[in-house]
Design a protein around this motif. Sequence first.
Motif, PDB file in Angstrom:
ATOM      1  N   PHE A  81      50.065 -96.848  -2.263  1.00  0.00           N
ATOM      2  CA  PHE A  81      49.641 -96.453  -3.598  1.00  0.00           C
ATOM      3  C   PHE A  81      49.240 -97.702  -4.384  1.00  0.00           C
ATOM      4  O   PHE A  81      49.959 -98.698  -4.390  1.00  0.00           O
ATOM      5  CB  PHE A  81      50.783 -95.706  -4.293  1.00  0.00           C
ATOM      6  N   PRO A  82      48.093 -97.684  -5.088  1.00  0.00           N
ATOM      7  CA  PRO A  82      47.572 -98.900  -5.725  1.00  0.00           C
ATOM      8  C   PRO A  82      48.246 -99.331  -7.032  1.00  0.00           C
ATOM      9  O   PRO A  82      47.888-100.359  -7.582  1.00  0.00           O
ATOM     10  CB  PRO A  82      46.108 -98.550  -5.982  1.00  0.00           C
ATOM     11  N   PHE A  83      49.181 -98.542  -7.552  1.00  0.00           N
ATOM     12  CA  PHE A  83      49.828 -98.883  -8.822  1.00  0.00           C
ATOM     13  C   PHE A  83      51.335 -98.938  -8.647  1.00  0.00           C
ATOM     14  O   PHE A  83      51.905 -98.181  -7.876  1.00  0.00           O
ATOM     15  CB  PHE A  83      49.528 -97.825  -9.894  1.00  0.00           C
ATOM     16  N   THR A  84      51.977 -99.810  -9.410  1.00  0.00           N
ATOM     17  CA  THR A  84      53.432 -99.810  -9.431  1.00  0.00           C
ATOM     18  C   THR A  84      53.900 -98.718 -10.395  1.00  0.00           C
ATOM     19  O   THR A  84      53.118 -98.227 -11.217  1.00  0.00           O
ATOM     20  CB  THR A  84      53.995-101.165  -9.916  1.00  0.00           C
ATOM     21  N   ASP A  85      55.158 -98.380 -10.300  1.00  0.00           N
ATOM     22  CA  ASP A  85      55.716 -97.396 -11.230  1.00  0.00           C
ATOM     23  C   ASP A  85      55.589 -97.887 -12.667  1.00  0.00           C
ATOM     24  O   ASP A  85      55.336 -97.103 -13.575  1.00  0.00           O
ATOM     25  CB  ASP A  85      57.182 -97.108 -10.890  1.00  0.00           C
ATOM     26  N   GLU A  86      55.733 -99.192 -12.862  1.00  0.00           N
ATOM     27  CA  GLU A  86      55.609 -99.764 -14.207  1.00  0.00           C
ATOM     28  C   GLU A  86      54.174 -99.633 -14.712  1.00  0.00           C
ATOM     29  O   GLU A  86      53.959 -99.381 -15.897  1.00  0.00           O
ATOM     30  CB  GLU A  86      56.049-101.232 -14.208  1.00  0.00           C
ATOM     31  N   ASP A  87      53.186 -99.824 -13.816  1.00  0.00           N
ATOM     32  CA  ASP A  87      51.786 -99.659 -14.201  1.00  0.00           C
ATOM     33  C   ASP A  87      51.499 -98.228 -14.657  1.00  0.00           C
ATOM     34  O   ASP A  87      50.670 -98.007 -15.529  1.00  0.00           O
ATOM     35  CB  ASP A  87      50.846 -99.960 -13.025  1.00  0.00           C
ATOM     36  N   LEU A  88      52.163 -97.285 -14.058  1.00  0.00           N
ATOM     37  CA  LEU A  88      51.918 -95.867 -14.340  1.00  0.00           C
ATOM     38  C   LEU A  88      52.571 -95.395 -15.632  1.00  0.00           C
ATOM     39  O   LEU A  88      52.130 -94.422 -16.237  1.00  0.00           O
ATOM     40  CB  LEU A  88      52.426 -95.001 -13.191  1.00  0.00           C
ATOM     41  N   GLN A  89      53.632 -96.052 -16.043  1.00  0.00           N
ATOM     42  CA  GLN A  89      54.447 -95.572 -17.164  1.00  0.00           C
ATOM     43  C   GLN A  89      53.631 -95.295 -18.427  1.00  0.00           C
ATOM     44  O   GLN A  89      53.695 -94.202 -18.983  1.00  0.00           O
ATOM     45  CB  GLN A  89      55.563 -96.588 -17.466  1.00  0.00           C
ATOM     46  N   LEU A 101      60.632 -87.669 -17.495  1.00  0.00           N
ATOM     47  CA  LEU A 101      61.962 -88.184 -17.184  1.00  0.00           C
ATOM     48  C   LEU A 101      61.911 -89.553 -16.518  1.00  0.00           C
ATOM     49  O   LEU A 101      62.681 -90.446 -16.860  1.00  0.00           O
ATOM     50  CB  LEU A 101      62.712 -87.205 -16.275  1.00  0.00           C
ATOM     51  N   ALA A 102      61.041 -89.703 -15.523  1.00  0.00           N
ATOM     52  CA  ALA A 102      60.983 -90.965 -14.782  1.00  0.00           C
ATOM     53  C   ALA A 102      59.738 -90.985 -13.905  1.00  0.00           C
ATOM     54  O   ALA A 102      59.124 -89.947 -13.650  1.00  0.00           O
ATOM     55  CB  ALA A 102      62.224 -91.110 -13.906  1.00  0.00           C
TER      56      ALA A 102
END
Length: 91
Positions: A2-10, A35-36
């Motif tokens: 996946f090209p994005f981190t979870d932080e990038d998606l937030q 939620l997350a």
Amino acid sequence: MFPFTDEDLQEPVKNIVEKKISPMLARDGGAMELLAIKNAKVYIQLQGACVGCSASGSTLKYVVEKELKSAIHPDLQIINVPIGQENYLED
């Protein structure tokens, strides 16, 4: 991968939920909480009139999932977490 981190998606996910999806649900007495985000899985919780509504599955698929996938990335997974299960999110 996946090209994005979870932080990038937030931030993008939060903006779409707050500015586009939540107002739409609120018109019918519903609500949604982000939620997350874990491993490109977006955990949300339908609330208000959405709980127990026979159309909530369609709302999740054709409103929430469609909006997030088209705006951010088609491989996002959207998971509705039932009320009371917030502490049991997958990693």
